[in-house]
Design an enzyme around this catalytic site. Sequence first.
Site, PDB file in Angstrom:
ATOM      1  N   ARG A 101       0.838  -1.195   0.000  1.00  0.00           N
ATOM      2  CA  ARG A 101       0.000   0.000   0.000  1.00  0.00           C
ATOM      3  C   ARG A 101       0.875   1.248   0.000  1.00  0.00           C
ATOM      4  O   ARG A 101       1.918   1.298   0.652  1.00  0.00           O
ATOM      5  CB  ARG A 101      -0.887  -0.001   1.254  1.00  0.00           C
ATOM      6  CG  ARG A 101      -1.914   1.124   1.336  1.00  0.00           C
ATOM      7  CD  ARG A 101      -2.911   1.042   0.240  1.00  0.00           C
ATOM      8  NE  ARG A 101      -4.129   1.828   0.548  1.00  0.00           N
ATOM      9  CZ  ARG A 101      -5.004   2.212  -0.365  1.00  0.00           C
ATOM     10  NH1 ARG A 101      -4.803   1.921  -1.643  1.00  0.00           N
ATOM     11  NH2 ARG A 101      -6.092   2.891  -0.027  1.00  0.00           N
ATOM     12  N   THR A 384      -8.911  -0.155 -10.161  1.00  0.00           N
ATOM     13  CA  THR A 384      -8.227  -1.327  -9.613  1.00  0.00           C
ATOM     14  C   THR A 384      -8.349  -2.547 -10.531  1.00  0.00           C
ATOM     15  O   THR A 384      -9.134  -2.578 -11.468  1.00  0.00           O
ATOM     16  CB  THR A 384      -8.763  -1.625  -8.195  1.00  0.00           C
ATOM     17  OG1 THR A 384      -8.768  -0.426  -7.439  1.00  0.00           O
ATOM     18  CG2 THR A 384      -7.942  -2.646  -7.478  1.00  0.00           C
ATOM     19  N   THR A 402      -3.687  -1.421  -7.853  1.00  0.00           N
ATOM     20  CA  THR A 402      -4.459  -0.229  -8.218  1.00  0.00           C
ATOM     21  C   THR A 402      -3.598   1.017  -8.364  1.00  0.00           C
ATOM     22  O   THR A 402      -2.508   1.101  -7.788  1.00  0.00           O
ATOM     23  CB  THR A 402      -5.536   0.039  -7.145  1.00  0.00           C
ATOM     24  OG1 THR A 402      -6.402   1.093  -7.571  1.00  0.00           O
ATOM     25  CG2 THR A 402      -4.907   0.414  -5.813  1.00  0.00           C
ATOM     26  N   SER A 449      -7.737   0.699   2.762  1.00  0.00           N
ATOM     27  CA  SER A 449      -8.019   0.153   1.436  1.00  0.00           C
ATOM     28  C   SER A 449      -9.180  -0.825   1.506  1.00  0.00           C
ATOM     29  O   SER A 449      -9.341  -1.546   2.495  1.00  0.00           O
ATOM     30  CB  SER A 449      -6.796  -0.576   0.886  1.00  0.00           C
ATOM     31  OG  SER A 449      -7.101  -1.228  -0.331  1.00  0.00           O
ATOM     32  N   GLY A 471     -13.040  -2.149  -7.760  1.00  0.00           N
ATOM     33  CA  GLY A 471     -14.315  -1.478  -7.532  1.00  0.00           C
ATOM     34  C   GLY A 471     -14.385  -0.530  -6.366  1.00  0.00           C
ATOM     35  O   GLY A 471     -15.486  -0.227  -5.899  1.00  0.00           O
ATOM     36  N   GLY A 472     -13.271  -0.054  -5.814  1.00  0.00           N
ATOM     37  CA  GLY A 472     -13.351   0.865  -4.681  1.00  0.00           C
ATOM     38  C   GLY A 472     -14.032   0.208  -3.500  1.00  0.00           C
ATOM     39  O   GLY A 472     -13.868  -0.992  -3.246  1.00  0.00           O
TER      40      GLY A 472
END
Length: 570
Positions: A101, A384, A402, A449, A471-472
């Site tokens: 991340r 993503t 992503t 996340s 897809g968030g």
Amino acid sequence: MRIAALIAAAMLSACAPAPRAAAPAPATTPAAREMFVVAANPLAAEAGMAVLRRGGSAVDAAIAVQAMLSLVEPQSSGMGGGAFMTYLDGASGKVRVYDGREIAPAGATPSMFLGSEGKPLPFREAVVSGRATGVPGAVAMLGLAHRAHGRLPWATLFGDAERTAREGFIVSPRLGRFLAGGFPQLQSPDARAYFGKPGGGLVGPGDRLQNPAYAEFLTRLAAQGPDALYKGQTAARIVQKTRTAPLEGMMTMADLAAYKPVEREALCEAWAGYRACVPPPPSSGVGMLMLLKLLERTDIARRGPTDPQAWFTFAEASRVMFADRDRYVGDPAFVSVPVKGLLDPAYLDARAKLIGSQAGNPTFGSPAGAPARGADATKEPAGTSHFIVGDRDGNVVSMTTTVESIFGTGRMVDGFFLNNQLTDFSFSPTEADGAPAANAVAPGKRPRSSMTPIILLDAEGRFAGAIGSAGGNAILPYVGKSLVAAVWWKLPMQQALALPNLVARGRSISGEAGKFAPGVVEGLAARGMTVRPGQGEDSGVHGVLVRAGRIDGGYDPRREGRVLVEAARR
């Protein structure tokens, strides 16, 4: 897609046997004697399979897949972004998580996304700003995983992507659709220069697109390792690009050089006869497990995809989960996340009682160990990509990757887009009464996340499946729906992924309203839940289950995915 497949085939060795592309029916190679790749683009899937054929490990193939995705699916992921990898060691049965991340630079401040009047900046303004970019993590994370689990030399894993970047690839219908979508990122000088056509306009489906700058970067990345991004000329260009107006960022060369991926213990819970393993915070894996275990306390398994009550139950469980996830999950290095409390059976029993026969208004609960937290104001646009790789030795990668929203910030360095992951923080750092948001900005902090790459183990600890999505914040219901359909409703994986999506978070109930079975939408409305079109078309779920010793793989039909399965050769 047919043209793209032909190009990919030409790049592969003529003497190598072609992998089998999965049709909507499940693949049927015996699971113990196969290699498989599931990815959102055929060129990426075939690049991964080419590495497996050469004797590469699942991590080796994952590196090749990511390198190709950065080129052919730049709207979704890339070398300028971040990722979570859930990894199964086939020999030991141990599941680990590699956290790549992005992090906020040392100069970040809690108010960096507030305007002059102290109000949150408009998202469309923040998302293309210099301060939206976090220190990229995907490349460093892949380097860490490769040192632990790689079999082929790092330098040999980028050839297909480098060659495709030089020779060009055919713009796919999906990339072409995004290029025609009017996103603010496409107004950037970098995006206009890269995608622009002679005489004006942007490339579209069927056009050939070359990226010599990316090819050159991959050549250096292959030779120098991850340092090619975190030090030297590429790092200097990233800093310069993020410090360009509007809303200049504060990233430095020191921030890039100091980035460290994190190897974490997987968070695993029993569910539906499996052991489901996900990344811990700052991923939302705890939310994913909450959703599955809340649903386990209902009768949804005895229902099916044509039953309105099944979808209502799913939506209400999603809303309960999101109320807790949004309130409490953040970077555990900065905030206390009550993971044990959220997964405590007694707490889940109480939360499941909120799922009734009529729509309620679930708010966050008070699990054991929960600190006082402010309301969350995080916005997570759909973007993503997710892919899955299994090698001949039973090692499996489930990886979600992503650049955040479509084309990241729209700013490019060396042929790849820079992420806008720092807009995954809550723009408002506190409540009006001063209570801090768990996901507020802080220097060196990882934003929360929704990426939740899953690996399933059976009762004997053997590989049983893997799944994840793009897809968030909708990743959680996208994956949850797919697991409900594949495991409890026993649909083939391809059919499970194709079921309509339903995303219920707070007062927002959206999805593919026109795709449900007759009577479902009306049944939801009778229960107080109106489904509005939106967000469902942006899923990118890819999944694999082992059924009776055979692989059942699927790709999201909303994208351009491919399932490749090939018998392993010794």
